[in-house]
Design a protein around this motif. Sequence first.
Motif, PDB file in Angstrom:
ATOM      1  N   ASN A  20       0.813  -1.223   0.000  1.00  0.00           N
ATOM      2  CA  ASN A  20       0.000   0.000   0.000  1.00  0.00           C
ATOM      3  C   ASN A  20       0.848   1.275   0.000  1.00  0.00           C
ATOM      4  O   ASN A  20       0.301   2.368  -0.108  1.00  0.00           O
ATOM      5  N   CYS A  21       2.140   1.138   0.179  1.00  0.00           N
ATOM      6  CA  CYS A  21       2.980   2.340   0.373  1.00  0.00           C
ATOM      7  C   CYS A  21       3.501   2.872  -0.962  1.00  0.00           C
ATOM      8  O   CYS A  21       4.213   2.177  -1.692  1.00  0.00           O
ATOM      9  N   PRO A  22       3.171   4.133  -1.280  1.00  0.00           N
ATOM     10  CA  PRO A  22       3.627   4.698  -2.558  1.00  0.00           C
ATOM     11  C   PRO A  22       5.148   4.861  -2.631  1.00  0.00           C
ATOM     12  O   PRO A  22       5.731   4.756  -3.711  1.00  0.00           O
ATOM     13  N   GLY A  46       1.629   1.326  10.048  1.00  0.00           N
ATOM     14  CA  GLY A  46       0.645   2.057  10.837  1.00  0.00           C
ATOM     15  C   GLY A  46       0.540   1.640  12.282  1.00  0.00           C
ATOM     16  O   GLY A  46      -0.366   2.045  12.994  1.00  0.00           O
ATOM     17  N   LYS A  47       1.459   0.842  12.734  1.00  0.00           N
ATOM     18  CA  LYS A  47       1.378   0.407  14.112  1.00  0.00           C
ATOM     19  C   LYS A  47       2.717   0.693  14.760  1.00  0.00           C
ATOM     20  O   LYS A  47       3.736   0.788  14.088  1.00  0.00           O
ATOM     21  N   ASP A  48       2.683   0.744  16.079  1.00  0.00           N
ATOM     22  CA  ASP A  48       3.936   0.914  16.780  1.00  0.00           C
ATOM     23  C   ASP A  48       4.533  -0.480  16.960  1.00  0.00           C
ATOM     24  O   ASP A  48       4.780  -0.955  18.056  1.00  0.00           O
ATOM     25  N   TYR A  74      17.708   3.293   3.120  1.00  0.00           N
ATOM     26  CA  TYR A  74      16.286   3.636   3.193  1.00  0.00           C
ATOM     27  C   TYR A  74      16.098   5.038   2.652  1.00  0.00           C
ATOM     28  O   TYR A  74      17.068   5.682   2.257  1.00  0.00           O
ATOM     29  N   GLU A  75      14.857   5.509   2.621  1.00  0.00           N
ATOM     30  CA  GLU A  75      14.436   6.732   1.915  1.00  0.00           C
ATOM     31  C   GLU A  75      14.357   6.383   0.425  1.00  0.00           C
ATOM     32  O   GLU A  75      15.381   6.200  -0.251  1.00  0.00           O
ATOM     33  N   SER A  76      13.113   6.306  -0.075  1.00  0.00           N
ATOM     34  CA  SER A  76      12.880   5.779  -1.419  1.00  0.00           C
ATOM     35  C   SER A  76      13.770   6.380  -2.517  1.00  0.00           C
ATOM     36  O   SER A  76      14.284   5.646  -3.364  1.00  0.00           O
TER      37      SER A  76
HETATM   38  N1  LIG Z   1      10.458   9.752   2.969  1.00  0.00           N
HETATM   39  C1  LIG Z   1      10.248   8.335   3.084  1.00  0.00           C
HETATM   40  C2  LIG Z   1       8.799   8.085   3.407  1.00  0.00           C
HETATM   41  C3  LIG Z   1       8.499   6.614   3.642  1.00  0.00           C
HETATM   42  C4  LIG Z   1       7.204   6.415   4.415  1.00  0.00           C
HETATM   43  O1  LIG Z   1       6.644   7.364   4.976  1.00  0.00           O
HETATM   44  N2  LIG Z   1       6.722   5.170   4.468  1.00  0.00           N
HETATM   45  C5  LIG Z   1       5.588   4.891   5.311  1.00  0.00           C
HETATM   46  C6  LIG Z   1       4.558   4.023   4.600  1.00  0.00           C
HETATM   47  S1  LIG Z   1       3.876   4.796   3.152  1.00  0.00           S
HETATM   48  C7  LIG Z   1       6.054   4.081   6.507  1.00  0.00           C
HETATM   49  O2  LIG Z   1       6.848   3.183   6.383  1.00  0.00           O
HETATM   50  N3  LIG Z   1       5.515   4.411   7.703  1.00  0.00           N
HETATM   51  C8  LIG Z   1       5.785   3.673   8.910  1.00  0.00           C
HETATM   52  C9  LIG Z   1       4.558   2.910   9.359  1.00  0.00           C
HETATM   53  O3  LIG Z   1       3.456   3.203   8.908  1.00  0.00           O
HETATM   54  O4  LIG Z   1       4.706   2.008  10.149  1.00  0.00           O
HETATM   55  C10 LIG Z   1      10.678   7.637   1.800  1.00  0.00           C
HETATM   56  O5  LIG Z   1      10.735   8.307   0.755  1.00  0.00           O
HETATM   57  O6  LIG Z   1      11.013   6.450   1.830  1.00  0.00           O
END
Ligand SMILES: N[C@@H](CCC(=O)N[C@@H](CS)C(=O)NCC(=O)O)C(=O)O
Length: 243
Positions: A20-22, A46-48, A74-76
């Motif tokens: 789901n992650c862009p 979305g979870k801790d 990391y960091e896309s």
């Molecule tokens: N700036 C980061 C953003 C990555 C990001 O925010 N990914 C989200 C999902 S879309 C994530 O992993 N969030 C942690 C979580 O939801 O547990 C990138 O470009 O990789």
Amino acid sequence: MMSNTLDRDSQTLYFYFNPNCPYAQRSWITLLELGMAFEPVEIELGKDNKTDWFRAMNPNGTVPTVKHGETVVYESLVVNEYLCEVFDGNKVALMPSTAGDRAKARILMSRCDARLVKLGYSYLSHKRDEDAARDDQLRSQLEEELCFLDKAIGESGGTYFLGDNLTLADIAFIPFFQRMSVALENFKDFELKSLDLSHLNTWFEAISKRDSCAQTQMSPKQIQEVYARFLKIDYFKRIGAIN
Ligand SMILES: N[C@@H](CCC(=O)N[C@@H](CS)C(=O)NCC(=O)O)C(=O)O
């Protein structure tokens, strides 16, 4: 070159992602376009819930993350450049050949996160019945950004942002266009295709047909479901994607 060959033969590349992650989709597309072998590992979002081993690799706890031998990235946008640099021997060049054009690609990539993503999600999240004037303002800011992108493609002289070939600049944008085109139409009655932006529309059509983009995209139904949930909980504000 020698070490690239060794890396490719002896080291598994682990790709930590969520479908789901862009941002993860950007790196997924890059892996497919480069034709690289990789081991996908799905991470719940979305979870801790981030395990110690995952946080030890990536203190931000985000996907995408890749582990390639001892190297963790990391960091896309950084991941994508790493993949291109390591696998540059594969004959597929996703970064342009001149320094000037690579700079242009990087400017567009950072603009994607700094402007398109922010404006798109700000407008999508805004509740029109709370402030119609602000809603109109956000919509016209988004339209202005889309015009800028349309012009950038037009000036390249090809279908893509840097001309005739797909680059990391296109890959940075496509996951957001795929999601926003469905979500904006569904939740804001805003149709990208109805704007008179022929270069952008042609780009979107062409890139959507590539196997790498089609294979990794969320279905319109999934986008509607996931985004309805996000909007309900003010997700984009909560994760800091918008102010
Ligand atoms: N700036 C980061 C953003 C990555 C990001 O925010 N990914 C989200 C999902 S879309 C994530 O992993 N969030 C942690 C979580 O939801 O547990 C990138 O470009 O990789």
